[in-house]
Design a protein around this motif. Structure first.
Motif, PDB file in Angstrom:
ATOM      1  N   ALA A 106      46.961  39.784 -28.516  1.00 34.05           N
ATOM      2  CA  ALA A 106      47.241  41.120 -28.286  1.00 34.05           C
ATOM      3  C   ALA A 106      46.545  41.380 -26.447  1.00 34.05           C
ATOM      4  CB  ALA A 106      46.056  42.212 -28.877  1.00 34.05           C
ATOM      5  N   LEU A 107      46.091  41.945 -25.228  1.00 33.79           N
ATOM      6  CA  LEU A 107      45.903  42.246 -24.748  1.00 33.79           C
ATOM      7  C   LEU A 107      45.371  43.230 -23.993  1.00 33.79           C
ATOM      8  CD1 LEU A 107      48.463  39.950 -22.344  1.00 33.79           C
ATOM      9  CD2 LEU A 107      46.303  38.873 -23.326  1.00 33.79           C
ATOM     10  N   PRO A 108      44.206  43.356 -23.473  1.00 29.63           N
ATOM     11  CA  PRO A 108      43.412  44.511 -22.260  1.00 29.63           C
ATOM     12  C   PRO A 108      44.621  44.991 -21.571  1.00 29.63           C
ATOM     13  CG  PRO A 108      41.975  42.720 -21.390  1.00 29.63           C
ATOM     14  CD  PRO A 108      43.224  42.012 -22.674  1.00 29.63           C
ATOM     15  N   ALA A 109      45.606  44.412 -21.065  1.00 27.40           N
ATOM     16  CA  ALA A 109      46.313  44.846 -19.975  1.00 27.40           C
ATOM     17  C   ALA A 109      48.016  44.549 -20.060  1.00 27.40           C
ATOM     18  CB  ALA A 109      46.134  44.830 -18.849  1.00 27.40           C
ATOM     19  N   GLN A 110      49.422  44.583 -19.377  1.00 29.07           N
ATOM     20  CA  GLN A 110      50.212  44.278 -18.859  1.00 29.07           C
ATOM     21  C   GLN A 110      50.479  43.171 -18.956  1.00 29.07           C
ATOM     22  OE1 GLN A 110      53.320  47.094 -18.618  1.00 29.07           O
ATOM     23  NE2 GLN A 110      54.615  45.506 -17.697  1.00 29.07           N
ATOM     24  N   PRO A 111      50.535  41.897 -18.985  1.00 26.00           N
ATOM     25  CA  PRO A 111      50.747  40.469 -18.265  1.00 26.00           C
ATOM     26  C   PRO A 111      51.609  40.299 -17.530  1.00 26.00           C
ATOM     27  CG  PRO A 111      51.686  40.323 -20.852  1.00 26.00           C
ATOM     28  CD  PRO A 111      51.212  41.662 -20.700  1.00 26.00           C
ATOM     29  N   GLU A 112      50.916  38.981 -16.665  1.00 25.03           N
ATOM     30  CA  GLU A 112      52.038  39.451 -14.892  1.00 25.03           C
ATOM     31  C   GLU A 112      52.991  38.268 -15.207  1.00 25.03           C
ATOM     32  OE1 GLU A 112      53.753  40.452 -10.701  1.00 25.03           O
ATOM     33  OE2 GLU A 112      53.190  41.280 -12.911  1.00 25.03           O
ATOM     34  N   SER A 113      51.866  37.234 -15.361  1.00 25.52           N
ATOM     35  CA  SER A 113      52.432  35.948 -15.589  1.00 25.52           C
ATOM     36  C   SER A 113      52.218  35.195 -16.529  1.00 25.52           C
ATOM     37  CB  SER A 113      52.419  35.107 -13.838  1.00 25.52           C
ATOM     38  OG  SER A 113      51.548  35.038 -13.817  1.00 25.52           O
ATOM     39  N   LEU A 114      52.648  33.894 -16.588  1.00 27.92           N
ATOM     40  CA  LEU A 114      51.604  32.481 -17.977  1.00 27.92           C
ATOM     41  C   LEU A 114      51.739  31.725 -17.600  1.00 27.92           C
ATOM     42  CD1 LEU A 114      53.712  34.222 -21.324  1.00 27.92           C
ATOM     43  CD2 LEU A 114      51.076  34.877 -20.755  1.00 27.92           C
ATOM     44  N   CYS A 115      51.075  30.105 -17.776  1.00 30.41           N
ATOM     45  CA  CYS A 115      50.946  29.016 -17.345  1.00 30.41           C
ATOM     46  C   CYS A 115      50.411  28.623 -18.787  1.00 30.41           C
ATOM     47  CB  CYS A 115      50.509  29.560 -15.943  1.00 30.41           C
ATOM     48  SG  CYS A 115      50.789  27.332 -15.226  1.00 30.41           S
ATOM     49  N   ILE A 116      51.338  27.573 -18.977  1.00 30.07           N
ATOM     50  CA  ILE A 116      50.172  26.355 -19.940  1.00 30.07           C
ATOM     51  C   ILE A 116      50.230  24.880 -19.722  1.00 30.07           C
ATOM     52  CG2 ILE A 116      50.643  25.215 -22.606  1.00 30.07           C
ATOM     53  CD1 ILE A 116      53.079  27.674 -23.288  1.00 30.07           C
ATOM     54  N   VAL A 117      49.393  25.116 -19.584  1.00 32.58           N
ATOM     55  CA  VAL A 117      48.584  23.516 -18.591  1.00 32.58           C
ATOM     56  C   VAL A 117      48.284  22.495 -19.707  1.00 32.58           C
ATOM     57  CG1 VAL A 117      48.710  23.833 -16.738  1.00 32.58           C
ATOM     58  CG2 VAL A 117      46.688  24.243 -17.378  1.00 32.58           C
ATOM     59  N   GLU A 118      47.557  20.727 -19.316  1.00 27.70           N
ATOM     60  CA  GLU A 118      46.758  20.676 -20.121  1.00 27.70           C
ATOM     61  C   GLU A 118      45.644  19.530 -19.032  1.00 27.70           C
ATOM     62  OE1 GLU A 118      47.532  16.349 -21.774  1.00 27.70           O
ATOM     63  OE2 GLU A 118      49.275  17.295 -22.327  1.00 27.70           O
TER      64      GLU A 118
END
Length: 851
Positions: free
Chosen positions: A294-306
């Motif tokens: 759960a997040l405190p606000a609406q997500p705008e973008s995501l990025c999975i990195v190593e």
């Protein structure tokens, strides 16, 4: 100096920047005169040579060095939200005023205008083995522009991309195919330009998508996910089932396919209901939800990195980095979250948060130093990267950007292509790991002090050099030497001598390169300069006469002169440093006119024994180095005897010392922390905080007769009340400025110090006993587990002059991140924590106060 085998010469300077030269010629075949210390010299003789620019060396690079920092003030004069550090540094003609900003320096490689305002940009390669990108794809509201990268960047129409529609994403697929995702479908472009299209069903359109080298996931209107994977023949195959999400999808991300694997196992999906879901793409449980956050606000973008990986070689000898998977979540309220993604179960843990700016955070994956990094864009752009086994999140010192992608070409192997309004920019970040970027403005003499004029934000700087001539004296001396040249010549050489003299007069060697002429001991040159710190332009400067040296400066108003601002400069005449003597002193008064941009000389007040004074106190033992006032109290620092608290009694018109310190301290600088507390630094590299005890009374009577009994005189012949020492800490470098300030918008206050060797450091207060306790134990374990490189005992070094008291060495604690993993584990277990928890504590205390 260090000569490298490759033909370079590195010159490391004690003061001023370090230089790297390339040796172009050995200089063994020219006719330059050569001198050696073995040559015999007659009494009074010397060697003469003609100064000239460098011929045998070529300057290749310059490394910035702040040493010596003579004075520093921290203020937001440029209205940038984050304060800047204004640092007066350097020595003699190489002095500079530098403005330090928190951020990475950005080099602009190219800027080109576009026919409209684009909304996204990507780069793709033609083949998986290619080193450099082949196309830049720019998406507009109703069109897509494809630019090919070569010697120049130009538009192409035969790439196979659909140009009449906006693009949602594109990528290299497999070895040599391209994929373009647009609102009405997916376009798969094979290497031989054959095109396969997948169209959206019915009235639905694609709203969000995520792509990598082998997988494509799209979200249709209504929150329906469709998953495609590439089969061995290079076809894109749709997975039979589709997944309905419980709410609309606002962002998605796939990690890159790990080396040697078929697919990335996880898809991250951000929904309107303020959650992020991790969904499995493994064939055994494809499209099944694994975890959510759960997040405190609406997500705008995501990025999975190593990130944070170490280089390893697999069985086939292929190099790759094995790091941790991190899910970066950019929220609409300007906050960035970084969460660890478990590579087996897909669980999310250990969330770190940072506020980046006022706009929603967009995230882009880029490459820096061969590793993955994340570019986060809000009202400022930030780069999150791993460097020397530590995570850095640093803003870019550049204007606001809207969308970006990694960029690789011959000229710029690790660049960024970005859009800002209607321009396309190619940027490079070279100085990774740097905390500040700096702009330097040259000065003439060594800067001593400066003050900020509050109304115009201009700086008034005093510069003073010993063993130096003023401009007027230099011109006079030059004229004199030219005349002597002509006089010394015989009749027949007159003309030649006159030519030489004219040449000598016209020769103008830049002092910043060749140095200034030495005038001898007891000779001083000084000036007062008014600077605009934003442009770095000198608005006005006043040269003082030869042998007048400015040592103090203040800007103030007088009650009887209305709104005019005055600059007061304290000047010593004919000063001799050792044994210290002075021929007299003056206070120069200048009025700031024409909107604070010019100095108008008002008068010069000689300071003999009697100044027009109201009262005085002659009991300060040696030499006053600083005066601070708060209320009716005056705190005076002495060059050798620490601090004196003085009370001004208005009725009796007296200054009375009512408290002092029990230790001798050779105070270089001091600053007020509150009504009873002073922080001071001494010339041996210690920082101390001294506080008056709660029962101190500043209502004391002077005893002019000396009739009071000797045993009433107080301790150690000093004042009757003594201050308590709260903090002692040995920095190891002479501290020349201390300031209580906040370094980040919304941060807490800290004590910032700068040192003669060019160091900038901060002391931050603990807000809870629990934190203090934790760091105290961590420091204790670090001392035994990770002793300093040179073998000195850490505790004895920090207690070099006074036993270290109430300060924990944060630099030592932060070395925790660079220890071996098994050592980290054993130290963390002693503290009843896990290594990530310890790292998080270290990161939290750093980001609460500073960068």
């Amino acid at each position: 100096m260090c000569v490298l085998k490759t033909g370079f010469l590195f010159v490391s300077s004690e003061f001023g920047n370090h230089y790297l030269y390339q040796i172009a010629h050995l200089g063994d075949d020219d006719d330059e005169p050569e001198f050696s210390s073995a040559m015999p010299l007659e009494e009074g003789d010397t060697f003469f040579f003609q100064p000239r620019p460098l011929k045998n060396l070529v300057l290749v690079d310059e490394q910035e060095n702040l040493s010596p920092i003579m004075s520093c003030q921290i203020a937001d004069l440029a209205n940038e939200d984050t304060p800047q550090l204004y640092v007066a540094c350097g020595r003699g003609p190489r002095s500079t005023l530098r403005v330090l900003r928190h951020g990475l320096e950005v080099s602009e490689m190219a800027v080109s205008e576009l026919p409209g305002n684009p909304n996204a940009v990507w780069t793709v390669r033609r083949h998986v083995e290619d080193e450099f990108d082949a196309y830049i794809i720019v998406s507009f509201v109703n069109a897509t522009l494809v630019l090919s990268i070569g010697e120049t960047v130009e538009e192409v129409t035969d790439s196979g991309f659909l140009g009449t529609t906006p693009t949602l994403s594109c990528s290299l697929l497999g070895e040599d195919a391209l994929v373009q995702v647009y609102p009405d479908g997916i376009r798969h472009i094979r290497a031989d330009k054959r095109v396969n299209e997948w169209k959206t069903p019915g009235k639905k359109t694609i709203v969000r998508c995520a792509v990598n080298q082998r997988q494509v996931v799209i979200a249709l209107t209504g929150g329906e996910l469709v998953y495609f994977e590439m089969d061995p023949s290079g076809q894109l195959n749709e997975y039979t089932e589709r997944k309905e999400m419980s709410a609309d999808v606002v962002c998605m991300s796939l990690a890159n396919v790990p080396p040697g694997e078929q697919r990335s196992r996880f898809l991250a999906v951000g929904l309107v209901d303020n959650t992020v879901r991790i969904i499995s793409l493994d064939p055994s449980d494809c499209l099944q939800p694994l975890s959510m956050q759960a997040l405190p606000a609406q997500p705008e973008s995501l990025c999975i990195v190593e990130m944070g990986g170490v280089e390893k070689q697999d069985e086939l000898g292929e190099k790759g980095t094995i790091g941790f998977l991190y899910l970066n979540i950019g929220l609409q309220n300007g906050v960035l979250l970084r969460t660890v993604l478990d590579p087996v179960t897909g669980d999310l843990s250990d969330t770190r948060t940072r506020y980046l700016g006022s706009r929603p955070v967009k995230l882009f994956r880029v490459r820096m130093q061969g590793q993955e990094a994340v570019l986060a864009m809000s009202s400022r752009s930030w780069l999150s990267y791993s460097y020397q086994s530590r995570f850095h999140l640093t803003p870019l010192s550049y204007e606001t950007l809207e969308y970006a992608s990694g960029f690789a070409s011959e000229q710029c192997p690790e660049g960024i292509v970005a859009i800002s309004t209607n321009t396309l920019r190619i940027l490079a970040l070279e100085k990774l790991g740097a905390v500040f970027n700096q702009v330097a403005f040259p000065l003439q003499y060594t800067p001593r002090k400066f003050v900020i004029h509050a109304e115009t934000n201009n700086l008034i700087l005093i510069e003073t050099d010993h063993n130096a001539y003023t401009e007027a004296t230099k011109a006079q001396r030059k004229q004199q030497m030219a005349e002597e040249m002509v006089e010394a010549a015989g009749e027949d050489e007159r003309e030649l001598a006159a030519e030489m003299a004219a040449g000598f007069l016209n020769e103008n060697l830049p002092e910043a390169i060749f140095g200034a002429p030495k005038a001898g001991a007891g000779q001083w040159a000084s000036l007062v300069r008014l600077v605009n710190p934003i442009q770095g332009s000198t608005l006005d400067q006043v040269q003082l006469e030869q042998n007048e040296a400015a040592f103090s400066v203040a800007v103030c108003r007088f009650t009887n002169t209305g709104d005019d601002w005055y600059v007061l400069v304290g000047v010593a005449r004919d000063m001799i440093l050792n044994p210290r003597s002075v021929g007299g002193g003056f206070i120069y008064t200048y009025r700031l006119i024409s909107g604070g941009e010019k100095l108008e000389f008002v008068h010069k007040t000689p300071v003999e024994d009697k100044l027009l004074r109201k009262c005085e106190n002659k009991h300060i033992p040696n030499l006053v180095t600083g005066i601070h006032t708060i209320g009716q109290r005056v705190i005076v620092s002495d060059v050798q005897e620490s601090l004196f608290w003085v009370r001004y009694r208005r009725n009796e018109n007296q200054l009375i010392i009512f408290a002092d310190d029990t230790y001798p301290r050779w105070v270089t600088t001091a600053t007020l922390l509150d009504y009873d507390t002073m922080a001071c630094a001494d010339k041996f590299g210690n920082i101390s905080i001294v506080r008056l005890p709660p029962n101190t009374s500043d209502d004391v009577d002077e005893d002019p007769t000396g009739n009071k009994a000797l045993w009433d005189r107080g301790l150690l012949n000093g004042a009757s009340q003594k201050a308590e020492v709260i903090v002692n800490y040995h920095v190891g470098e002479t501290v020349l400025s201390l300031q209580k300030t906040t370094l980040i918008p919304g941060g807490s206050e800290s004590l910032v110090y700068t040192t003669l060797s060019g160091g900038i450091g901060i002391l931050v207060p603990f807000t809870s006993h629990e934190d203090h306790d934790f760091f105290q134990h961590l420091e204790m374990h670090m001392r035994s587990e990770f002793p300093p490189l040179c073998g000195r005992d850490h505790l004895s070094f920090r207690s070099y002059y006074f036993p270290v008291k109430n300060v924990i060495d944060g630099d030592l604690c932060e070395q925790f991140n660079s220890m071996d993993p098994h050592k980290q584990k054993s130290v963390a277990e002693e503290l009843d924590r896990t290594p990530p928890e310890v790292s998080k504590k270290l990161e939290d205390i750093r980001t609460r106060y500073a960068f």
